[in-house]
Design a protein around this motif. Sequence first.
Motif, short mmCIF file in Angstrom:
data_model
loop_
_atom_site.label_atom_id
_atom_site.label_comp_id
_atom_site.label_asym_id
_atom_site.label_seq_id
_atom_site.Cartn_x
_atom_site.Cartn_y
_atom_site.Cartn_z
N LEU A 121 41.03 26.71 32.16
CA LEU A 121 39.72 26.53 31.55
C LEU A 121 39.46 27.58 30.48
O LEU A 121 40.09 28.65 30.45
N GLU A 122 38.52 27.26 29.62
CA GLU A 122 38.04 28.21 28.62
C GLU A 122 37.36 29.39 29.32
O GLU A 122 36.64 29.22 30.30
N LEU A 123 37.58 30.58 28.79
CA LEU A 123 37.01 31.78 29.37
C LEU A 123 35.66 32.08 28.74
O LEU A 123 35.52 32.11 27.52
N ALA A 124 34.64 32.25 29.58
CA ALA A 124 33.31 32.70 29.14
C ALA A 124 33.07 34.05 29.78
O ALA A 124 32.76 34.14 30.97
N SER A 125 33.20 35.10 29.00
CA SER A 125 33.34 36.44 29.56
C SER A 125 32.02 37.19 29.75
O SER A 125 32.02 38.27 30.33
N ARG A 126 30.90 36.63 29.30
CA ARG A 126 29.65 37.40 29.36
C ARG A 126 28.74 36.98 30.51
O ARG A 126 27.54 37.27 30.51
N GLY A 127 29.27 36.29 31.49
CA GLY A 127 28.49 35.97 32.68
C GLY A 127 27.61 34.75 32.47
O GLY A 127 27.72 34.02 31.49
N ASP A 128 26.70 34.52 33.44
CA ASP A 128 25.86 33.33 33.37
C ASP A 128 24.48 33.66 32.81
O ASP A 128 24.11 34.82 32.61
N LEU A 129 23.71 32.60 32.56
CA LEU A 129 22.39 32.75 31.94
C LEU A 129 21.43 33.50 32.84
O LEU A 129 20.56 34.24 32.35
N LEU A 130 21.54 33.34 34.14
CA LEU A 130 20.66 34.06 35.07
C LEU A 130 20.84 35.56 34.94
O LEU A 130 19.86 36.32 34.86
N GLU A 131 22.07 36.01 34.89
CA GLU A 131 22.33 37.44 34.72
C GLU A 131 21.80 37.93 33.38
O GLU A 131 21.26 39.04 33.28
N HIS A 132 21.95 37.09 32.34
CA HIS A 132 21.48 37.49 31.01
C HIS A 132 19.95 37.62 30.99
O HIS A 132 19.41 38.56 30.39
N VAL A 170 26.37 12.37 33.63
CA VAL A 170 25.17 13.12 34.02
C VAL A 170 25.62 14.31 34.87
O VAL A 170 26.48 14.18 35.73
N HIS A 171 25.04 15.46 34.59
CA HIS A 171 25.48 16.69 35.24
C HIS A 171 24.95 16.81 36.67
O HIS A 171 25.69 17.14 37.60
N ARG A 172 23.65 16.62 36.86
CA ARG A 172 22.97 16.61 38.15
C ARG A 172 22.93 17.96 38.86
O ARG A 172 22.48 18.04 40.00
N ASP A 173 23.39 19.01 38.21
CA ASP A 173 23.27 20.34 38.81
C ASP A 173 23.02 21.37 37.71
O ASP A 173 23.61 22.46 37.72
N LEU A 174 22.15 21.02 36.77
CA LEU A 174 21.82 21.95 35.69
C LEU A 174 20.96 23.07 36.24
O LEU A 174 19.91 22.84 36.84
N LYS A 175 21.41 24.30 36.03
CA LYS A 175 20.65 25.48 36.45
C LYS A 175 21.22 26.68 35.71
O LYS A 175 22.29 26.61 35.09
N CYS A 176 20.50 27.78 35.75
CA CYS A 176 20.89 28.97 34.99
C CYS A 176 22.27 29.49 35.41
O CYS A 176 23.01 30.02 34.58
N GLU A 177 22.62 29.33 36.68
CA GLU A 177 23.91 29.81 37.16
C GLU A 177 25.08 29.00 36.61
O GLU A 177 26.22 29.49 36.58
N ASN A 178 24.83 27.77 36.21
CA ASN A 178 25.90 26.90 35.70
C ASN A 178 25.95 26.88 34.18
O ASN A 178 26.58 26.00 33.59
N ILE A 179 25.28 27.83 33.55
CA ILE A 179 25.32 27.98 32.09
C ILE A 179 25.87 29.36 31.79
O ILE A 179 25.26 30.38 32.15
N LEU A 180 27.02 29.40 31.15
CA LEU A 180 27.70 30.67 30.87
C LEU A 180 27.54 31.04 29.41
O LEU A 180 27.14 30.22 28.57
N LEU A 181 27.86 32.30 29.10
CA LEU A 181 27.89 32.78 27.72
C LEU A 181 29.26 33.36 27.44
O LEU A 181 29.81 34.11 28.26
N ASP A 182 29.81 33.01 26.27
CA ASP A 182 31.12 33.56 25.91
C ASP A 182 30.94 34.87 25.15
O ASP A 182 29.83 35.37 24.98
N GLU A 183 32.06 35.42 24.66
CA GLU A 183 32.00 36.73 24.03
C GLU A 183 31.21 36.71 22.72
O GLU A 183 30.74 37.75 22.25
#
Length: 493
Positions: A121-132, A170-183
């Motif tokens: 998978l593609e690497l998203a190294s800056r964690g998830d949206l909740l942490e941000h 349809v995703h059906r589990d959209l939440k801040c933890e399932n949204i990542l940020l890359d570098e």
Amino acid sequence: MKSFSKREADRRTFLEQVRESKENGYLLSSKKIGSGAFSKVYLGYATQEKMMQNYKLASDLRSKRHSMVAIKIISTAEAPVEYTKKFLPREIYSLNVTYKHLNVIQLYEMYRNSKRTYLVLELASRGDLLEHINATSDRRELPGLEEEEARRLFRQIVSAVAHCHNVGIVHRDLKCENILLDERGFIKLTDFGFANRYSLKNSLMNTFCGSVAYTAPEILMSKKYNGELADLWSLGVILYAMVTGKLPFKERQPHKMIHVIKQGLAFRQPISPECQNLIEGLLQLKPAARLGLQQVATHRWMLPATSAIFHRVMSSMGVHPECNLSPEKSQAAQAEPLGATSQLPDLESSAKVSEGAKEGQVRPTPRAASATGAFPARAAKAAAEKKSSPDGAAGAANCILQLPSPRKTERPPRLSLYRPSLLSSLQPFHHLPNFRKPGSGFSTSAYVSSKRLADKVPARAAALGAGGGSGGAGGSASLSKQVHSLYTMTPCP
């Protein structure tokens, strides 16, 4: 003695995984990014030979200027047959059909043997949206993100969800933890474990899945639901969390959550009226009354006055953006709630007009150049109309987004955005540990333990929940890292 033998077994298993990855062109590191009930995610590196063989991998990593990937290893020998036959194929299918979009995590390759399945998978190294959100709140000493940053990120989230819906997912589990940020700070939508495909736009689903705080009320009431409209509700919760640093409805029990939702939405800190209007348009109790993705993308808060050219381009395409939709207007405009999402604009390349434009002349910013390149004829026509329209400047001035100034004397209390619990139906994988990130102090079985504790000692359970949800002295650091399993729900239809 048992712990030593377990460590030895884990070491031998890891060495096997290293060897199998190397045979397929990847160098597996010992750095664990995440772990779940059936899987572990490691940092990996693609070899030059592999990049010469895999065009998808090479084209993406060349633009990133590194060779790092995330390798998800699923133990299919230990996982239930239902997971390997239903959940895993759906996740792989969703990742394949959503390729290639800037804001959706990319699946480069899959290889497997009789024991394990590997997803590169593609690497998203800056964690998830909740942490941000929580890190930014601590830095600002104010809960939530600034509206300008929230707008930039939310545009990307809407673009990713629209892409999924356009290809029938349809995703059906959209939440801040399932949204990542890359570098680079780009949004990456991930975790398609509950995703499902549909052939008809108005087809209904009946799976009770997701996280309570983000789940649409029709799902909580065990009704059949439209997956796209359920995703729209989750988008409203995400936007509220981004701009306020809190969840709109704080309740862990589904039957109690319905009562909290019916009490209405409250904004306990100042945000712009346009942002409030967008959130209220998404968090409508009746699914048909919610704003569609097209209306969200062209909402006044999403496209403020600086993007007047883009408004005119949308109008020339036959799409009339609503600057300020009331719930009554949104119900009338929702006659086709799922229509024409294929015309959803590229939100990251929307045009902007400089505030110093004089005598009706339009001066696009560098970002506007990409939009005029995409629609040269329409952009030229829109510029001509802007010049010839005597009241064009006045109309743009009326749409300027007025952001409230932060209160200096009265600072709202800072409450960390907690990771909400999953829905309470724990079949068929209720006996499995929760997904958690490495290094977290939170027990892998804490969710099941806390549920048992709630049944026995309600007072202690309430105290435990209060300590973790609001960032207490001992529980904040550990609970802020908790991520629940995607596979503790009932199977999808």
